[in-house]
Design a protein around this motif. Sequence first.
Motif, short mmCIF file in Angstrom:
data_model
loop_
_atom_site.label_atom_id
_atom_site.label_comp_id
_atom_site.label_asym_id
_atom_site.label_seq_id
_atom_site.Cartn_x
_atom_site.Cartn_y
_atom_site.Cartn_z
N THR A 1 0.82 -1.21 0.00
CA THR A 1 0.00 0.00 0.00
C THR A 1 0.86 1.26 0.00
O THR A 1 0.62 2.19 -0.77
CB THR A 1 -0.93 0.00 1.23
N VAL A 2 1.88 1.29 0.85
CA VAL A 2 2.72 2.49 0.95
C VAL A 2 3.54 2.69 -0.32
O VAL A 2 3.71 3.82 -0.80
CB VAL A 2 3.63 2.42 2.19
N MET A 3 4.04 1.62 -0.89
CA MET A 3 4.81 1.73 -2.13
C MET A 3 3.93 2.27 -3.26
O MET A 3 4.36 3.12 -4.05
CB MET A 3 5.42 0.38 -2.50
N ARG A 4 2.69 1.80 -3.33
CA ARG A 4 1.79 2.28 -4.38
C ARG A 4 1.39 3.73 -4.13
O ARG A 4 1.30 4.52 -5.07
CB ARG A 4 0.57 1.37 -4.48
N LEU A 5 1.15 4.08 -2.88
CA LEU A 5 0.83 5.47 -2.55
C LEU A 5 1.94 6.41 -2.99
O LEU A 5 1.69 7.49 -3.52
CB LEU A 5 0.59 5.61 -1.05
N ASN A 6 3.19 6.00 -2.78
CA ASN A 6 4.35 6.84 -3.12
C ASN A 6 4.83 6.66 -4.55
O ASN A 6 5.77 7.33 -4.96
CB ASN A 6 5.48 6.55 -2.14
N ARG A 7 4.19 5.73 -5.28
CA ARG A 7 4.54 5.48 -6.68
C ARG A 7 6.00 5.08 -6.85
O ARG A 7 6.65 5.49 -7.81
CB ARG A 7 4.24 6.71 -7.56
N MET A 8 6.51 4.28 -5.95
CA MET A 8 7.92 3.90 -6.07
C MET A 8 8.18 2.50 -5.54
O MET A 8 7.52 2.02 -4.63
CB MET A 8 8.82 4.90 -5.35
N ASN A 9 9.19 1.86 -6.18
CA ASN A 9 9.67 0.56 -5.71
C ASN A 9 11.19 0.54 -5.57
O ASN A 9 11.78 -0.51 -5.38
CB ASN A 9 9.22 -0.57 -6.65
N ILE A 10 11.81 1.72 -5.66
CA ILE A 10 13.28 1.78 -5.58
C ILE A 10 13.74 1.63 -4.13
O ILE A 10 12.97 1.76 -3.19
CB ILE A 10 13.81 3.11 -6.15
N ARG A 11 15.02 1.34 -3.99
CA ARG A 11 15.61 1.22 -2.65
C ARG A 11 15.54 2.56 -1.93
O ARG A 11 15.82 3.61 -2.51
CB ARG A 11 17.07 0.75 -2.77
N LEU A 12 15.15 2.51 -0.66
CA LEU A 12 15.05 3.73 0.13
C LEU A 12 16.43 4.26 0.47
O LEU A 12 17.36 3.50 0.76
CB LEU A 12 14.26 3.47 1.41
N ARG A 13 16.56 5.59 0.45
CA ARG A 13 17.82 6.25 0.78
C ARG A 13 17.61 7.24 1.92
O ARG A 13 16.54 7.86 2.02
CB ARG A 13 18.38 6.99 -0.43
N PRO A 14 18.61 7.41 2.79
CA PRO A 14 18.47 8.36 3.90
C PRO A 14 18.09 9.76 3.38
O PRO A 14 18.63 10.23 2.39
CB PRO A 14 19.86 8.37 4.54
N GLY A 15 17.15 10.39 4.07
CA GLY A 15 16.71 11.72 3.70
C GLY A 15 15.45 11.74 2.87
O GLY A 15 14.80 12.79 2.76
N MET A 16 15.10 10.61 2.25
CA MET A 16 13.83 10.55 1.50
C MET A 16 12.66 10.77 2.45
O MET A 16 12.70 10.36 3.61
CB MET A 16 13.65 9.17 0.86
#
Length: 227
Positions: free
Chosen positions: A59-74
């Motif tokens: 759900t959160v990935m779809r809400l944010n429209r992303m599947n990339i690796r998370l990086r500090p500061g995002m």
Amino acid sequence: MQTLRLWLTVTLPLLLVPGLSAAGLYGERYCEQPGYYCMTVEAGDSWQSLFAFDKHRDTVMRLNRMNIRLRPGMRIAVPKDLDFVSPETIAPFAPYIQPGNSNLIMIDLDELAWGAYSAEGELLKWGPISGGKDYCADVKRPCPTLPGDFTIYRAGTAKCKSKKFPVGEGGAKMPWCMFYDGGYAIHGSYEVPGYHASHGCVRTFIDDARWLNRNFIHLGWTRVIIR
């Protein structure tokens, strides 16, 4: 005119949502919206560590429209009542549209989303996309995803690859590709980053592309409307 009415039917509810900004990562537009909050990614955070349950993570990935690796500061947006939210409840498309002569993949470049409609006009599934960039350095020109009304005419397997991009290094993976206009395709990617980042193709989550390719499209029949 029918296409215009169909598009207005799909997008009108979105136009009524106040305060959504197109700047930055897609999810940031929800930071000040009721029912959501934004969290800042820290060193060592991952999708799995932050959201242990598959349903929450999806759900959160779809809400944010992303599947990339998370990086500090995002900053990523999260529903406050995540236990009671699902991809279906946050769909950026109308649940029903006017029936057509075929099933339909609607691509909304502003909402960074695709929606799959049956010929009867029912929204069956939706997911995130990433379209073409404003400028591609390797070809030294803009490379946006072009709007229009198309038909899926060719499809590939999980081994589908680009013969052209990146320039000089052709062979970028395009799993479950579905071509709708020359070399332009809807295809799976692990680089759906919450903004437009492709050479003009429409990137989707890998599982979404597989579902569209194997369970939804019919060559020469399925329409693709991009706006």
